[in-house]
Design a protein around this motif. Structure first.
Motif, short mmCIF file in Angstrom:
data_model
loop_
_atom_site.label_atom_id
_atom_site.label_comp_id
_atom_site.label_asym_id
_atom_site.label_seq_id
_atom_site.Cartn_x
_atom_site.Cartn_y
_atom_site.Cartn_z
N SER A 1 0.82 -1.50 0.24
CA SER A 1 0.12 0.27 0.54
C SER A 1 0.80 1.64 0.22
CB SER A 1 -0.80 0.00 1.51
OG SER A 1 -0.36 -0.11 1.85
N SER A 2 2.14 1.16 -0.04
CA SER A 2 2.86 2.07 -0.22
C SER A 2 3.69 2.72 -1.77
CB SER A 2 4.65 1.76 0.67
OG SER A 2 5.47 1.00 -0.13
N PRO A 3 4.17 3.63 -1.71
CA PRO A 3 4.48 3.91 -2.74
C PRO A 3 5.74 3.99 -2.89
CG PRO A 3 4.79 5.82 -1.28
CD PRO A 3 3.65 4.60 -0.60
N PRO B 1 4.25 -0.48 -6.12
CA PRO B 1 3.60 -0.12 -5.51
C PRO B 1 1.97 -0.04 -5.57
CG PRO B 1 5.66 1.50 -6.03
CD PRO B 1 5.94 0.25 -6.84
N GLY B 2 1.35 -0.16 -4.88
CA GLY B 2 -0.39 0.20 -4.62
C GLY B 2 -0.45 -1.47 -5.37
N LYS B 3 0.65 -2.94 -5.49
CA LYS B 3 -0.15 -3.98 -6.43
C LYS B 3 -0.46 -5.16 -4.50
CE LYS B 3 0.45 -2.53 -10.27
NZ LYS B 3 -0.55 -2.44 -11.33
N THR B 4 -0.88 -5.70 -5.24
CA THR B 4 -1.16 -7.46 -4.32
C THR B 4 -0.93 -9.27 -4.85
OG1 THR B 4 -3.19 -5.84 -3.62
CG2 THR B 4 -3.26 -8.18 -3.37
N ALA B 5 -0.54 -9.61 -4.37
CA ALA B 5 -0.24 -11.18 -5.13
C ALA B 5 -0.75 -11.67 -4.43
CB ALA B 5 1.32 -11.02 -5.04
#
Ligand code: CU
Length: 144
Positions: free
Chosen positions: A68-70, A107-111
């Motif tokens: 959730s970070s930049p 940044p901002g990704k999900t796995a």
């Protein structure tokens, strides 16, 4: 034609149904236990949340990793990675099947990491980007 159908149903009863009941022992087909870990924060704090994770051997997990970070982060734990059987890792665009050593998240990704722990132990977790571990981006993973 009716005789043919009867033979077909007998075949299904004898061979197809017993095989599906055997699937109870198939660890890859359990309903996964969902665990979510947040890497970093919107304020760019260098953390894992939660910082302590506990798993049990023989259960299928769906570990959702959210950055959730930049900036990008790693989910690195060699001991943990060597102690689980990985079914797959997926994101919105693909699936990877096979052994996984670590996961890098942009940044901002999900796995999502689907695995079954196969060995007990306590393992360090960290992000291996220079300075992140030292700044506190560490955690502990326990497999019971
Ligand atoms: Cu990091």
């Amino acid at each position: 034609m009716k005789g043919y159908r009867k033979v077909l149903w007998i075949f299904i009863a004898l061979f197809v149904v017993p095989q599906s009941t055997l699937a109870v022992g198939d660890l890859s087909n359990q309903n996964p236990i969902v665990v979510t870990v947040i890497l970093g924060s919107e304020k760019n704090e260098l953390t894992f949340f939660p910082e302590k994770l506990t798993f049990e051997t023989g259960k299928l997990y769906r570990l959702i990793l959210k950055n959730s970070s930049p900036q990008k982060h790693y989910f690195t734990s060699p001991g943990f990675a060597a102690s689980v059987w990985t079914r797959k890792v997926q994101d919105s665009s693909m699936e990877v099947k096979g052994a996984i050593r670590e996961i890098e998240l942009l940044p901002g990704k999900t796995a999502e990491w689907f695995f079954v722990p196969v060995k007990t132990g306590t393992f360090g977790l960290y992000c291996h980007i220079s300075g992140h571990k030292e700044a506190g981006m560490v955690g502990i993973i326990e497999i019971k």
